[in-house]
Design a protein around this motif. Sequence first.
Motif, PDB file in Angstrom:
ATOM      1  N   MET A  68     -11.625  -9.104  -1.000  1.00  0.00           N
ATOM      2  CA  MET A  68     -12.606  -9.347   0.061  1.00  0.00           C
ATOM      3  C   MET A  68     -13.915  -8.612  -0.212  1.00  0.00           C
ATOM      4  SD  MET A  68     -10.453  -9.545   3.592  1.00  0.00           S
ATOM      5  CE  MET A  68      -9.419 -10.959   3.948  1.00  0.00           C
ATOM      6  N   ALA A  69     -13.838  -7.417  -0.766  1.00  0.00           N
ATOM      7  CA  ALA A  69     -15.051  -6.664  -1.093  1.00  0.00           C
ATOM      8  C   ALA A  69     -15.844  -7.379  -2.185  1.00  0.00           C
ATOM      9  CB  ALA A  69     -14.700  -5.242  -1.521  1.00  0.00           C
ATOM     10  N   TRP A  70     -15.168  -7.864  -3.222  1.00  0.00           N
ATOM     11  CA  TRP A  70     -15.866  -8.600  -4.279  1.00  0.00           C
ATOM     12  C   TRP A  70     -16.543  -9.846  -3.717  1.00  0.00           C
ATOM     13  CZ3 TRP A  70     -11.483  -8.371  -8.480  1.00  0.00           C
ATOM     14  CH2 TRP A  70     -11.586  -7.173  -9.175  1.00  0.00           C
ATOM     15  N   MET A  71     -15.791 -10.591  -2.899  1.00  0.00           N
ATOM     16  CA  MET A  71     -16.353 -11.800  -2.315  1.00  0.00           C
ATOM     17  C   MET A  71     -17.551 -11.459  -1.416  1.00  0.00           C
ATOM     18  SD  MET A  71     -14.581 -14.735   0.047  1.00  0.00           S
ATOM     19  CE  MET A  71     -14.486 -13.724   1.507  1.00  0.00           C
ATOM     20  N   THR A  72     -17.419 -10.402  -0.632  1.00  0.00           N
ATOM     21  CA  THR A  72     -18.493 -10.019   0.289  1.00  0.00           C
ATOM     22  C   THR A  72     -19.723  -9.557  -0.480  1.00  0.00           C
ATOM     23  OG1 THR A  72     -16.816  -9.394   1.906  1.00  0.00           O
ATOM     24  CG2 THR A  72     -19.069  -8.608   2.303  1.00  0.00           C
ATOM     25  N   ARG A  73     -19.497  -8.821  -1.563  1.00  0.00           N
ATOM     26  CA  ARG A  73     -20.654  -8.390  -2.371  1.00  0.00           C
ATOM     27  C   ARG A  73     -21.366  -9.607  -2.957  1.00  0.00           C
ATOM     28  NH1 ARG A  73     -21.619  -3.975  -7.041  1.00  0.00           N
ATOM     29  NH2 ARG A  73     -23.769  -4.569  -7.324  1.00  0.00           N
ATOM     30  N   TRP A  74     -20.581 -10.565  -3.461  1.00  0.00           N
ATOM     31  CA  TRP A  74     -21.182 -11.775  -4.018  1.00  0.00           C
ATOM     32  C   TRP A  74     -21.970 -12.525  -2.932  1.00  0.00           C
ATOM     33  CZ3 TRP A  74     -20.237 -16.974  -2.895  1.00  0.00           C
ATOM     34  CH2 TRP A  74     -20.900 -17.882  -3.734  1.00  0.00           C
ATOM     35  N   LEU A  75     -21.367 -12.668  -1.758  1.00  0.00           N
ATOM     36  CA  LEU A  75     -22.063 -13.343  -0.659  1.00  0.00           C
ATOM     37  C   LEU A  75     -23.327 -12.589  -0.253  1.00  0.00           C
ATOM     38  CD1 LEU A  75     -19.007 -14.442   1.500  1.00  0.00           C
ATOM     39  CD2 LEU A  75     -20.663 -15.968   0.383  1.00  0.00           C
ATOM     40  N   HIS A  76     -23.250 -11.267  -0.225  1.00  0.00           N
ATOM     41  CA  HIS A  76     -24.416 -10.460   0.126  1.00  0.00           C
ATOM     42  C   HIS A  76     -25.520 -10.646  -0.909  1.00  0.00           C
ATOM     43  CE1 HIS A  76     -26.796  -6.686   0.522  1.00  0.00           C
ATOM     44  NE2 HIS A  76     -26.684  -7.006   1.803  1.00  0.00           N
ATOM     45  N   ASP A  77     -25.145 -10.628  -2.189  1.00  0.00           N
ATOM     46  CA  ASP A  77     -26.137 -10.823  -3.252  1.00  0.00           C
ATOM     47  C   ASP A  77     -26.735 -12.227  -3.200  1.00  0.00           C
ATOM     48  OD1 ASP A  77     -25.643  -8.250  -4.115  1.00  0.00           O
ATOM     49  OD2 ASP A  77     -24.424  -8.858  -5.841  1.00  0.00           O
ATOM     50  N   THR A  78     -25.933 -13.212  -2.810  1.00  0.00           N
ATOM     51  CA  THR A  78     -26.365 -14.608  -2.778  1.00  0.00           C
ATOM     52  C   THR A  78     -27.161 -14.939  -1.518  1.00  0.00           C
ATOM     53  OG1 THR A  78     -24.416 -15.240  -4.052  1.00  0.00           O
ATOM     54  CG2 THR A  78     -25.558 -16.997  -2.887  1.00  0.00           C
ATOM     55  N   LEU A  79     -26.665 -14.507  -0.360  1.00  0.00           N
ATOM     56  CA  LEU A  79     -27.260 -14.883   0.924  1.00  0.00           C
ATOM     57  C   LEU A  79     -28.220 -13.846   1.488  1.00  0.00           C
ATOM     58  CD1 LEU A  79     -23.989 -16.156   2.676  1.00  0.00           C
ATOM     59  CD2 LEU A  79     -25.718 -17.544   1.483  1.00  0.00           C
ATOM     60  N   GLY A  80     -28.135 -12.630   0.993  1.00  0.00           N
ATOM     61  CA  GLY A  80     -28.899 -11.539   1.574  1.00  0.00           C
ATOM     62  C   GLY A  80     -28.213 -11.036   2.844  1.00  0.00           C
ATOM     63  N   THR A  81     -28.701  -9.935   3.362  1.00  0.00           N
ATOM     64  CA  THR A  81     -28.091  -9.342   4.552  1.00  0.00           C
ATOM     65  C   THR A  81     -28.138 -10.285   5.760  1.00  0.00           C
ATOM     66  OG1 THR A  81     -28.580  -7.115   3.754  1.00  0.00           O
ATOM     67  CG2 THR A  81     -28.110  -7.349   6.099  1.00  0.00           C
ATOM     68  N   PRO A  82     -29.286 -10.908   6.050  1.00  0.00           N
ATOM     69  CA  PRO A  82     -29.296 -11.806   7.226  1.00  0.00           C
ATOM     70  C   PRO A  82     -28.324 -12.985   7.087  1.00  0.00           C
ATOM     71  CG  PRO A  82     -31.550 -11.294   6.550  1.00  0.00           C
ATOM     72  CD  PRO A  82     -30.641 -10.777   5.473  1.00  0.00           C
ATOM     73  N   GLY A  83     -28.242 -13.561   5.896  1.00  0.00           N
ATOM     74  CA  GLY A  83     -27.341 -14.689   5.680  1.00  0.00           C
ATOM     75  C   GLY A  83     -25.883 -14.281   5.794  1.00  0.00           C
ATOM     76  N   LEU A  84     -25.541 -13.132   5.215  1.00  0.00           N
ATOM     77  CA  LEU A  84     -24.168 -12.631   5.318  1.00  0.00           C
ATOM     78  C   LEU A  84     -23.833 -12.331   6.773  1.00  0.00           C
ATOM     79  CD1 LEU A  84     -21.477 -11.656   4.134  1.00  0.00           C
ATOM     80  CD2 LEU A  84     -22.566  -9.429   3.735  1.00  0.00           C
ATOM     81  N   PHE A  85     -24.766 -11.724   7.489  1.00  0.00           N
ATOM     82  CA  PHE A  85     -24.521 -11.402   8.892  1.00  0.00           C
ATOM     83  C   PHE A  85     -24.233 -12.663   9.702  1.00  0.00           C
ATOM     84  CE2 PHE A  85     -25.910 -10.770  13.266  1.00  0.00           C
ATOM     85  CZ  PHE A  85     -25.144  -9.670  13.617  1.00  0.00           C
ATOM     86  N   LYS A  86     -25.048 -13.689   9.525  1.00  0.00           N
ATOM     87  CA  LYS A  86     -24.850 -14.939  10.271  1.00  0.00           C
ATOM     88  C   LYS A  86     -23.507 -15.583   9.920  1.00  0.00           C
ATOM     89  CE  LYS A  86     -29.769 -15.924  10.572  1.00  0.00           C
ATOM     90  NZ  LYS A  86     -30.858 -16.735  10.020  1.00  0.00           N
ATOM     91  N   LEU A  87     -23.171 -15.611   8.635  1.00  0.00           N
ATOM     92  CA  LEU A  87     -21.898 -16.189   8.210  1.00  0.00           C
ATOM     93  C   LEU A  87     -20.717 -15.406   8.775  1.00  0.00           C
ATOM     94  CD1 LEU A  87     -20.262 -18.206   6.517  1.00  0.00           C
ATOM     95  CD2 LEU A  87     -20.510 -16.607   4.582  1.00  0.00           C
ATOM     96  N   ALA A  88     -20.750 -14.092   8.640  1.00  0.00           N
ATOM     97  CA  ALA A  88     -19.647 -13.256   9.126  1.00  0.00           C
ATOM     98  C   ALA A  88     -19.509 -13.368  10.645  1.00  0.00           C
ATOM     99  CB  ALA A  88     -19.856 -11.805   8.702  1.00  0.00           C
ATOM    100  N   LEU A  89     -20.616 -13.378  11.344  1.00  0.00           N
ATOM    101  CA  LEU A  89     -20.564 -13.502  12.801  1.00  0.00           C
ATOM    102  C   LEU A  89     -19.991 -14.856  13.212  1.00  0.00           C
ATOM    103  CD1 LEU A  89     -21.198 -12.177  15.523  1.00  0.00           C
ATOM    104  CD2 LEU A  89     -23.495 -13.175  15.372  1.00  0.00           C
ATOM    105  N   GLY A  90     -20.404 -15.913  12.541  1.00  0.00           N
ATOM    106  CA  GLY A  90     -19.874 -17.241  12.841  1.00  0.00           C
ATOM    107  C   GLY A  90     -18.376 -17.328  12.575  1.00  0.00           C
ATOM    108  N   VAL A  91     -17.931 -16.802  11.446  1.00  0.00           N
ATOM    109  CA  VAL A  91     -16.500 -16.802  11.119  1.00  0.00           C
ATOM    110  C   VAL A  91     -15.732 -15.984  12.150  1.00  0.00           C
ATOM    111  CG1 VAL A  91     -14.795 -15.993   9.424  1.00  0.00           C
ATOM    112  CG2 VAL A  91     -16.813 -17.266   8.662  1.00  0.00           C
ATOM    113  N   PHE A  92     -16.277 -14.838  12.529  1.00  0.00           N
ATOM    114  CA  PHE A  92     -15.643 -13.962  13.522  1.00  0.00           C
ATOM    115  C   PHE A  92     -15.414 -14.719  14.835  1.00  0.00           C
ATOM    116  CE2 PHE A  92     -15.777 -10.741  16.889  1.00  0.00           C
ATOM    117  CZ  PHE A  92     -14.884  -9.787  16.405  1.00  0.00           C
ATOM    118  N   VAL A  93     -16.449 -15.375  15.323  1.00  0.00           N
ATOM    119  CA  VAL A  93     -16.356 -16.089  16.607  1.00  0.00           C
ATOM    120  C   VAL A  93     -15.360 -17.247  16.511  1.00  0.00           C
ATOM    121  CG1 VAL A  93     -17.650 -17.539  18.230  1.00  0.00           C
ATOM    122  CG2 VAL A  93     -18.642 -15.390  17.412  1.00  0.00           C
ATOM    123  N   VAL A  94     -15.457 -18.059  15.477  1.00  0.00           N
ATOM    124  CA  VAL A  94     -14.574 -19.219  15.339  1.00  0.00           C
ATOM    125  C   VAL A  94     -13.114 -18.778  15.168  1.00  0.00           C
ATOM    126  CG1 VAL A  94     -13.986 -21.175  13.835  1.00  0.00           C
ATOM    127  CG2 VAL A  94     -16.373 -20.765  14.492  1.00  0.00           C
TER     128      VAL A  94
END
Length: 166
Positions: free
Chosen positions: A94-120
């Motif tokens: 999960m850390a590797w995947m999250t780092r990749w997502l952070h590098d790809t999407l940036g902090t705002p993109g990762l935040f939006k994705l994680a928040l959306g997954v959390f809610v759903v």
Amino acid sequence: MNATVHQEAGNRPIDHWFAHYSSDHVNLMNQRIHVFAVPLILWSVIGLLWCIPVPGTLFNAGLWAALAMFGGWMFYYRASRAIGFGMLAVFVAMAWMTRWLHDTLGTPGLFKLALGVFVVAWIAQFIGHSKLYEGKKPSFFTDLKYLLIGPAWVLSKLYRKLGIQW
């Protein structure tokens, strides 16, 4: 072996936690929902923690997530070495995947994705516990420790399918 270090299976705290957790999750559809939603919630929390700014320049993004994963890993390892090692693998993946997502999407993109997954994923959890399926309140309403037990319970289901002792 010292009785305080080694406890018979069935007498360990994790066995009691799993028994209680299982009694709140007897409906097959609710179990299936949990097998998907619990890991998603775990990842989303890691993703949200990854987005918390780190003060100074000594540490990189993800420090708070790493500290939380380490604390979780210590809990799991103390409860069961096999579960601890399995959860370590889960956390690393999960850390590797999250780092990749952070590098790809940036902090705002990762935040939006994680928040959306959390809610759903939480919506799915509550649907599983609704009168439609389980009809019982989630275990963490009785003890917040069950928020940590859920991921280990899902892992233990995988272990049973693979014939791994935990």
